[in-house]
Scaffold this motif. Structure first.
Motif: not given
Length: 354
Positions: A99-115
């Motif tokens: 997360e960054r500033r309370g929302i998913p960052n690039v890592v978070g977005r693409f981990r979710e994309r993979a899931r």
């Protein structure tokens, strides 16, 4: 942290939006996955305080620059924001943040994309890491492209590339040192950790953008040297304040969960100063437990405060800012530059969590 006229903020935002929209459009043309990367990359550079571009513009004005006659100013200012965004994306990857500033960052977005696509935990981590590396690379190149295409003179462009080159190299050295210093049982001395803070943050966040604005306004070498020296000291104080925020700050102050630096077991000058106290054995024990949850973090915070390390860090910030103010008194600097540096020092003091 920096007061600029509304028109200047609009110019900065417009220059950034043009660059980011170009990235989104070109990425979208390469397929759905590339479009998702373009969107995530652009999002990582959206929001924030715009400190680095504001410093470029503020320094330009402090040295008598006329924005109406310097069309390249806004593109150069935007370049320093994209440089910062690139470092943040890579830093989040290194630190394992999602997360960054309370929302998913690039890592978070693409981990979710993979899931969503049925990926397991290892596959999600792989995709998130790959996307973060690539997003940071895209932002680094875009920062370089903005300076390469800015309507400035050839000597100015050459000098700007020297600053950009140094910013990338020095920050990379600081980031690597930061990671290496987290390895092993031995805690690095305070002076070593301060050098890392200067390399990792002070140069690209303060010294380089201030120098960029000054050179666009026509500042001479002596003026730029004096400005950079004071800016470097302010940058170190800024990072020390950031260490306090990462350890003791609220979610609103830190933009993430309180005590994030304790959860990540970061070795900062604050921790090094705690290690110099007689209370270190119980502090070390509390720090070892901090990653386990909020109650353990609060315990570690209390131990650090009781040891005096927190107050010593505050005093070190004050000492570093006194040095910055002394450097800012250099006769080579125009009055407006001295005023700017004084305002930056005061703003760093205001960041210290109470």
């Amino acid at each position: 942290m920096i007061g600029l006229p509304p028109a200047a903020w609009r110019e900065i935002d417009d220059a950034l939006e043009v660059a980011l929209e170009r990235l989104r459009v070109r990425s979208a043309a390469l397929g759905e996955a590339s479009a998702a990367l373009g969107d995530a990359t652009a999002a990582s550079a959206t929001g924030g305080k715009r400190l680095r571009p504001a410093l470029v513009v503020a320094a330009f004005e402090a040295f008598g620059g006329d924005a109406g006659r310097a069309p390249g100013l806004w593109r150069v200012a935007a370049a320093f924001e994209l440089l910062h965004a690139a470092f943040v994306v890579h830093d989040d990857l290194i630190d394992g943040d999602v997360e960054r500033r309370g929302i998913p960052n690039v890592v978070g977005r693409f981990r979710e994309r993979a899931r969503v696509r049925g990926g397991d935990e290892d596959e999600s981590r792989l995709l998130g890491s790959a996307a973060a590396v690539l997003a940071g690379d895209l932002l680094l190149f875009e920062a370089t492209r903005l300076i390469a295409t800015a309507p400035v003179t050839s000597p100015q462009r050459a000098a700007l590339f020297v600053l950009l080159d140094d910013a990338v190299l020095v920050s990379a050295a600081g980031e690597l040192a930061d990671v290496e210093q987290s390895i092993g049982a031995d805690l690095p001395p305070t002076d070593t950790l301060l050098r890392t803070a200067r390399d990792k943050t002070a140069f690209y966040s303060f010294q380089a953008p201030l120098a960029a604005g000054a050179l666009l306004a026509g500042a001479n070498d002596d003026q730029r040297a004096a400005l950079e020296a004071a800016g470097s000291a302010i940058g170190v104080a800024f990072q020390l304040a950031d260490d306090l925020i990462g350890t003791f700050g609220t979610r609103a102050e830190a933009g993430r969960e309180p005590g994030a630096d304790l959860r990540a077991s970061k070795r900062t000058p604050l921790i090094a100063m705690a290690a110099e106290t007689e209370a270190w054995p119980q502090i070390a024990s509390a720090l070892a437990m901090a990653p386990t949850g909020p109650i353990a973090i609060e315990h570690a915070q209390r131990e650090l405060t009781a040891s005096g390390a927190r107050q010593r860090t505050v005093e070190m910030i004050a000492q570093t800012l006194r040095s910055a103010r002394t450097l800012a008194a250099d006769a080579a600097l125009p009055r407006d530059a001295v005023v700017l540096l004084a305002a930056l020092a005061a703003a760093v003091e205001d960041r210290i969590p109470r």
